[in-house]
Design an enzyme around this catalytic site. Structure first.
Site: not given
Ligand code: NAP
Ligand code: MG
Length: 516
Positions: A213, A288, A323, A420
């Site tokens: 996904k 991760e 990250c 973060e």
């Molecule tokens: P996120 O919500 O953690 O999204 C990462 C992935 O998880 C996306 O594919 C997302 O889908 C999916 N996801 C979200 N809610 C889920 C759930 N309840 N069950 C299963 N999968 C789910 O990250 P974000 O909202 O895009 O970003 C928010 C913050 O996360 C950022 O500001 C940053 O601090 C952190 N982040 C960290 C990394 C890293 O590499 N460690 C990468 C991205 C973000 P959708 O895209 O459809 O929501």
């Protein structure tokens, strides 16, 4: 330390933007954009069961660039069924060598389509096209090439056993590594193609089948990668791709009872949701997650300019949406003002623009949501009394641009120091000595990465020893390689990506014991 003739990794990163040739979106990427974006299930491109779609935006303008199938629980279920069938079907019939050749070919085809993939990535995510060309796409290809070789090298051990309660009896014992089965993989938007590669490569080489996904913001290159995988000869159902939202498609995948493992990259907050969702069938979980990685500059650093450039790249590379971003900069007191002024100068000089525009050094943040999230952090930092030596404001009226920002006069309790931000925002603090800075560095719930800038070899190794982080870079930052494991201590995650460590997390060890 380094001779003047050998550029440091951070210097290379800094020049990439200026040196790589730039063009706008070419015919191949335009053709891909004009096609319907469907789900890949059982080797076929199909609409979501509901018929629903969602829009994907260009973060430089906010304009819609594509409409993508919105997969939900029923689509995830179809994809899991296809993956299950392929796992015991065609995929399990191939020899390791045949499996490896297909994986190698995926790497080759990524390189053959480098320009198109880089353009799609730049348009979708906002990152500079030159960076996508020299980093994201070649690294993704290299990951598949590296993993292809492992398919024929997944060996077990023969074990001399003693069995104290069976005196005189003889046994022959050995281990073998079996694939887990169907793995669900959920990836983020910061390096969309590369994160897909990090996940798909080790799962395939170990003989698993996949339901992937992609992030809702950036699904395009994962879909193109699906086409490439089929072209490379991957049997139907081995790689299924379900675009959709996290709460629905992602949630259904993490909770699915016939999924054997879930591999997730994203926020620590959602990582905890994944763990809870996975508890139903106790599927394996690797995570991760986020970071608040320290970059530590000692006054004995051989080349101060390289350290300044390195500290700036540590946070500003990929607009801070890494990250492993060096979002906490610690500088030894004697050189604090000079180093931080240098980083601020670099921040002020960075040219912002659309990723696909020539000369752009930093693009927009990925989405309106991230723009507001990062802007709110900056506003909160200013309100709490931190000083913005550079940046501190949003940019322009269109697109999701934020100024590269350098904060000083921070306190450890401030939100900008603890959480973060995932944007181009660094907090800088002075330190007295090694002991103090290691307390600062480790004083966080995260433990993903770190960098140490010094010319004192013993000090570098001492700091590496004390650091509670999955990666310690010395006189460099943001150096990644398919052969080098990456992952987090503490709340930065479970398990490792890349290297042979990743393979262990996609296999079960089976012990076989024969009475002779
Ligand atoms: P996120 O919500 O953690 O999204 C990462 C992935 O998880 C996306 O594919 C997302 O889908 C999916 N996801 C979200 N809610 C889920 C759930 N309840 N069950 C299963 N999968 C789910 O990250 P974000 O909202 O895009 O970003 C928010 C913050 O996360 C950022 O500001 C940053 O601090 C952190 N982040 C960290 C990394 C890293 O590499 N460690 C990468 C991205 C973000 P959708 O895209 O459809 O929501
Ligand atoms: Mg989200």
């Amino acid at each position: 330390m380094r001779s003047l003739k050998t550029p440091s990794p951070s210097e290379i990163m800094a020049t990439l933007v200026l040196e790589a040739p730039l063009t706008k979106i070419g015919a191949a990427a335009r053709k891909f954009l004009s096609k319907p974006k469907q789900l890949l299930i059982d080797g076929k491109w199909i609409n979501a069961c509901s018929g629903k779609t969602f829009h994907v935006f260009d973060p430089a303008t906010g304009d819609t660039i594509a409409s993508v199938a919105e997969g939900e629980a029923t689509d995830i279920d179809l994809a899991v069924k296809a993956a299950r069938k392929a796992f015991s079907g065609p995929w399990s019939k191939l020899t390791p060598s045949e499996r490896g050749k297909i994986i190698w070919k995926i790497g080759d085809l990524i390189l053959a389509n480098l320009d198109e993939l880089a353009e799609l990535e730049s348009l979708d995510n906002g990152k500079p096209l030159a960076i996508a060309r020299v980093a994201d796409v070649p690294l993704a290809a290299d990951l598949f090439h590296y993993m292809a070789g492992w398919a024929t090298k997944l060996e077990g051990h023969t074990i001399p056993i003693s069995v104290p309660y069976a005196p005189g009896a003889k046994f022959f014992a050995y281990t073998k590594r079996d694939p887990l089965g169907v793995v669900g993989q959920i990836i983020p938007w910061n390096f969309p193609l590369l994160m897909a590669a990090w996940k798909i490569g080790p799962a395939l080489t170990t003989g698993n089948t996949i339901v992937l996904k992609p992030a809702e913001q950036t699904p395009l290159t994962a879909l193109r990668l699906g086409e490439i995988a089929l072209e490379a000869g991957l049997p139907p159902g081995v790689l299924n791709i379900v675009t959709g939202y996290g709460e629905t498609a992602g949630g259904a995948l993490a909770a699915h009872d016939d999924v054997d493992k879930i591999a997730f990259t994203g926020s620590t907050e959602v990582g905890k949701i994944i763990v809870r969702a996975a508890a139903g069938n106790l599927k394996k979980v690797t995570l991760e997650l986020g970071g608040k990685s320290p970059a530590i500059v000692f006054k004995d650093v051989h080349d101060k300019q390289a350290a300044i450039q390195g500290a700036a790249n540590a946070i500003f590379f990929n607009h801070g949406q890494c990250c492993a971003a060096g979002s906490r900069l610690y500088v030894e007191k004697a050189i604090f003002d000079e180093v931080v002024a240098g980083v601020a100068e670099r921040a002020n000089a960075i040219k912002l623009g659309a990723g696909v525009d020539s000369g752009t050094e930093m693009g927009p943040l990925v989405s309106e949501e991230q723009f507001h999230r990062v802007s709110d952090f900056i506003a909160e930092g200013l309100k709490a009394g931190a000083t913005a030596l550079a940046g501190g404001k949003p940019v322009g009226e269109k697109g999701y641009f934020v100024q590269p920002t350098v904060f000083t006069n921070t306190r450890p309790d401030m939100k900008i120091v603890r959480e973060e931000i995932f944007g181009p925002v660094v907090v800088a603090e002075p330190f007295e000595d090694l002991e103090q800075v290691m307390k600062f560095a480790n004083g966080t719930d995260f433990g993903l990465a770190s960098s140490i800038w010094t010319s004192d070899l013993s000090k570098a190794h001492r700091a590496a020893e004390i650091m509670r982080a999955g990666t310690v870079w010395i006189n460099c930052h943001n150096i990644f390689d398919a052969a080098m494991p990456f992952g987090g201590y503490k709340q930065s995650g479970w398990g490792r990506e890349m290297g042979h460590e990743a393979l262990e997390l996609y296999t079960e060890t089976k012990a076989v014991c024969i009475a002779l």
